[in-house]
Design an enzyme around this catalytic site. Structure first.
Site, PDB file in Angstrom:
ATOM      1  N   SER A 143      -3.031   8.467   1.679  1.00 52.69           N
ATOM      2  CA  SER A 143      -2.081   8.141   2.759  1.00 52.69           C
ATOM      3  C   SER A 143      -1.441   9.453   3.166  1.00 52.69           C
ATOM      4  CB  SER A 143      -1.011   7.199   2.186  1.00 52.69           C
ATOM      5  OG  SER A 143       0.127   7.119   3.020  1.00 52.69           O
ATOM      6  N   TYR A 156       4.989   4.639  -4.379  1.00 53.97           N
ATOM      7  CA  TYR A 156       3.827   4.771  -3.491  1.00 53.97           C
ATOM      8  C   TYR A 156       3.502   6.246  -3.276  1.00 53.97           C
ATOM      9  CZ  TYR A 156       0.849   3.660   0.572  1.00 53.97           C
ATOM     10  OH  TYR A 156      -0.202   3.535   1.448  1.00 53.97           O
ATOM     11  N   LYS A 160      -0.045   8.057  -4.282  1.00 55.02           N
ATOM     12  CA  LYS A 160      -0.919   8.610  -3.242  1.00 55.02           C
ATOM     13  C   LYS A 160      -1.104  10.118  -3.429  1.00 55.02           C
ATOM     14  CE  LYS A 160      -1.970   4.742  -1.272  1.00 55.02           C
ATOM     15  NZ  LYS A 160      -3.333   4.213  -1.400  1.00 55.02           N
TER      16      LYS A 160
HETATM   17  N1  LIG Z   1      -2.042   0.366   6.889  1.00 54.50           N
HETATM   18  C1  LIG Z   1      -1.447   1.550   6.794  1.00 54.50           C
HETATM   19  O1  LIG Z   1      -0.570   1.888   7.605  1.00 54.50           O
HETATM   20  C2  LIG Z   1      -1.862   2.500   5.692  1.00 54.50           C
HETATM   21  C3  LIG Z   1      -1.443   3.837   5.788  1.00 54.50           C
HETATM   22  C4  LIG Z   1      -1.803   4.721   4.789  1.00 54.50           C
HETATM   23  C5  LIG Z   1      -2.581   4.303   3.732  1.00 54.50           C
HETATM   24  N2  LIG Z   1      -2.978   3.000   3.659  1.00 54.50           N
HETATM   25  C6  LIG Z   1      -3.806   2.621   2.505  1.00 54.50           C
HETATM   26  O2  LIG Z   1      -4.977   1.977   2.972  1.00 54.50           O
HETATM   27  C7  LIG Z   1      -5.506   1.152   1.938  1.00 54.50           C
HETATM   28  C8  LIG Z   1      -5.884  -0.193   2.519  1.00 54.50           C
HETATM   29  O3  LIG Z   1      -4.708  -0.869   2.929  1.00 54.50           O
HETATM   30  P1  LIG Z   1      -4.616  -1.705   4.283  1.00 54.50           P
HETATM   31  O4  LIG Z   1      -3.616  -1.052   5.133  1.00 54.50           O
HETATM   32  O5  LIG Z   1      -5.959  -1.961   4.802  1.00 54.50           O
HETATM   33  O6  LIG Z   1      -3.916  -3.041   3.744  1.00 54.50           O
HETATM   34  P2  LIG Z   1      -4.471  -4.506   3.525  1.00 54.50           P
HETATM   35  O7  LIG Z   1      -3.389  -5.200   2.767  1.00 54.50           O
HETATM   36  O8  LIG Z   1      -4.952  -5.081   4.793  1.00 54.50           O
HETATM   37  O9  LIG Z   1      -5.742  -4.287   2.576  1.00 54.50           O
HETATM   38  C9  LIG Z   1      -5.642  -4.026   1.213  1.00 54.50           C
HETATM   39  C10 LIG Z   1      -6.723  -4.830   0.504  1.00 54.50           C
HETATM   40  O10 LIG Z   1      -6.711  -4.456  -0.875  1.00 54.50           O
HETATM   41  C11 LIG Z   1      -6.816  -5.644  -1.648  1.00 54.50           C
HETATM   42  N3  LIG Z   1      -6.227  -5.402  -2.966  1.00 54.50           N
HETATM   43  C12 LIG Z   1      -4.928  -5.185  -3.272  1.00 54.50           C
HETATM   44  N4  LIG Z   1      -4.800  -5.035  -4.591  1.00 54.50           N
HETATM   45  C13 LIG Z   1      -6.041  -5.143  -5.131  1.00 54.50           C
HETATM   46  C14 LIG Z   1      -6.559  -5.069  -6.445  1.00 54.50           C
HETATM   47  N5  LIG Z   1      -5.754  -4.884  -7.497  1.00 54.50           N
HETATM   48  N6  LIG Z   1      -7.885  -5.188  -6.623  1.00 54.50           N
HETATM   49  C15 LIG Z   1      -8.713  -5.398  -5.569  1.00 54.50           C
HETATM   50  N7  LIG Z   1      -8.280  -5.511  -4.313  1.00 54.50           N
HETATM   51  C16 LIG Z   1      -6.959  -5.369  -4.100  1.00 54.50           C
HETATM   52  C17 LIG Z   1      -6.052  -6.703  -0.860  1.00 54.50           C
HETATM   53  O11 LIG Z   1      -6.416  -8.020  -1.256  1.00 54.50           O
HETATM   54  C18 LIG Z   1      -6.466  -6.351   0.562  1.00 54.50           C
HETATM   55  O12 LIG Z   1      -7.651  -7.027   0.941  1.00 54.50           O
HETATM   56  C19 LIG Z   1      -4.433   1.106   0.849  1.00 54.50           C
HETATM   57  O13 LIG Z   1      -4.798   1.986  -0.196  1.00 54.50           O
HETATM   58  C20 LIG Z   1      -3.192   1.623   1.552  1.00 54.50           C
HETATM   59  O14 LIG Z   1      -2.280   2.217   0.663  1.00 54.50           O
HETATM   60  C21 LIG Z   1      -2.640   2.092   4.609  1.00 54.50           C
END
Ligand SMILES: NC(=O)c1ccc[n+]([C@@H]2O[C@H](COP(=O)([O-])OP(=O)(O)OC[C@H]3O[C@@H](n4cnc5c(N)ncnc54)[C@H](O)[C@@H]3O)[C@@H](O)[C@H]2O)c1
Length: 257
Positions: A143, A156, A160
């Site tokens: 992130s 977090y 990260k």
């Molecule tokens: N959306 C944003 O703004 C953003 C920004 C920076 C980083 N991220 C990172 O992107 C990644 C994906 O997140 P997203 O935004 O798509 O959110 P999201 O909630 O849509 O997707 C996350 C997925 O991970 C799964 N998950 C959570 N814990 C789990 C576990 N213990 N085992 C297996 N699956 C698990 C959830 O069920 C979900 O399907 C994450 O690592 C998040 O930190 C997101």
């Protein structure tokens, strides 16, 4: 690595958001998919959709923080599809915003278990076979919180930063080994996914903020894999945030007293 039809891409957290976006892009390029997610309903519906489109997909309900579950995932993938060409350690969770010292132990454990240990287990389980095969690419989702600090988001931020460090070290350890194995650390800013839909988190996002869509991120990931780009900051303006921190480090740490 050149992405080619028939290769296998494994995506943790592949049932929604950025993970589903990457899986969709890989499927469009003719790759076979392994989707691992702990949300069984969403996983089943994502897999069913891919199957309807004729994509080969292995959907495995998995908690990435559970070492035995990750071993089972590795064994199943090895048995059904062989080696993984692209590994996306992407599953992640957030914790409530609060000053660092007030976070309950359960929040520390829950977020570290998924965001840091999930990536560690992914590397432990799948990189050895890549090294044996001499090829592959690892994408670890960090992130912008891994390259800077979001106040009151300490757990977090720490996890990260760990993902950035794991990725940098993995790349350094692989370099010079004679393999064709690349590493990318994906550092998104705001992306339109469920992770930001919690009202407590949504309330902290400044009005007018620009969100990318998961597909915008996925397209950049594909380009980064093909270029073997280590750092991928997807959102406009990321460079200014990175520079601000680097400048401060150089100003304060780069001049011994
Ligand atoms: N959306 C944003 O703004 C953003 C920004 C920076 C980083 N991220 C990172 O992107 C990644 C994906 O997140 P997203 O935004 O798509 O959110 P999201 O909630 O849509 O997707 C996350 C997925 O991970 C799964 N998950 C959570 N814990 C789990 C576990 N213990 N085992 C297996 N699956 C698990 C959830 O069920 C979900 O399907 C994450 O690592 C998040 O930190 C997101």
């Amino acid at each position: 690595m050149k992405i080619k039809a028939g290769q296998v891409a494994l995506v943790t957290g592949g049932a929604s958001g950025i993970g589903l976006g990457m899986a969709t892009r890989f499927a469009e390029l003719g790759l076979k998919l392994v989707l691992a997610d702990r949300d069984e309903d969403r996983l089943a519906s994502a897999a069913a959709q891919f199957e309807r489109e004729g994509v080969t997909v292995l959907a495995v309900p998995t908690d990435v923080s559970d070492p035995s579950g990750m071993e089972r995932l590795r064994d199943l993938v090895c048995e059904r599809l062989g080696t993984v060409d692209i590994l996306c350690n992407n599953a992640g969770v957030v914790s409530p915003f609060r000053p660092l010292w007030t976070n309950p132990l359960e929040d520390w454990q829950r977020v570290v278990d998924v965001n840091m240990w999930g990536v560690i287990h992914g590397i432990r389980m799948f990189v050895p076979a890549m090294v044996e095969a001499g090829r592959g690419h690892v994408v670890n989702t960090a992130s912008m919180a891994g390259l800077g600090v979001i106040p009151s988001n300490g757990i977090y931020n720490a996890t990260k930063h760990a993902v950035v460090s794991l990725s940098e070290t993995l790349r350094a350890d692989l370099d010079g080994g004679g393999h064709d194995i690349g590493v990318t650390v994906l550092c998104p800013g705001l992306v339109e996914t469920d992770i930001n839909s919690d009202p407590a988190i949504a309330a902290l996002i400044p009005e007018g903020s620009v969100f990318l869509k998961p597909d915008d991120v996925a397209r950049q990931v594909v380009a980064a894999i093909e270029r073997n780009q280590l750092y991928l900051a997807t959102n406009a303006g990321s460079d200014a945030l990175i520079r601000m921190r680097q400048d401060r480090v150089m100003q304060e740490a780069g001049q011994p007293l």
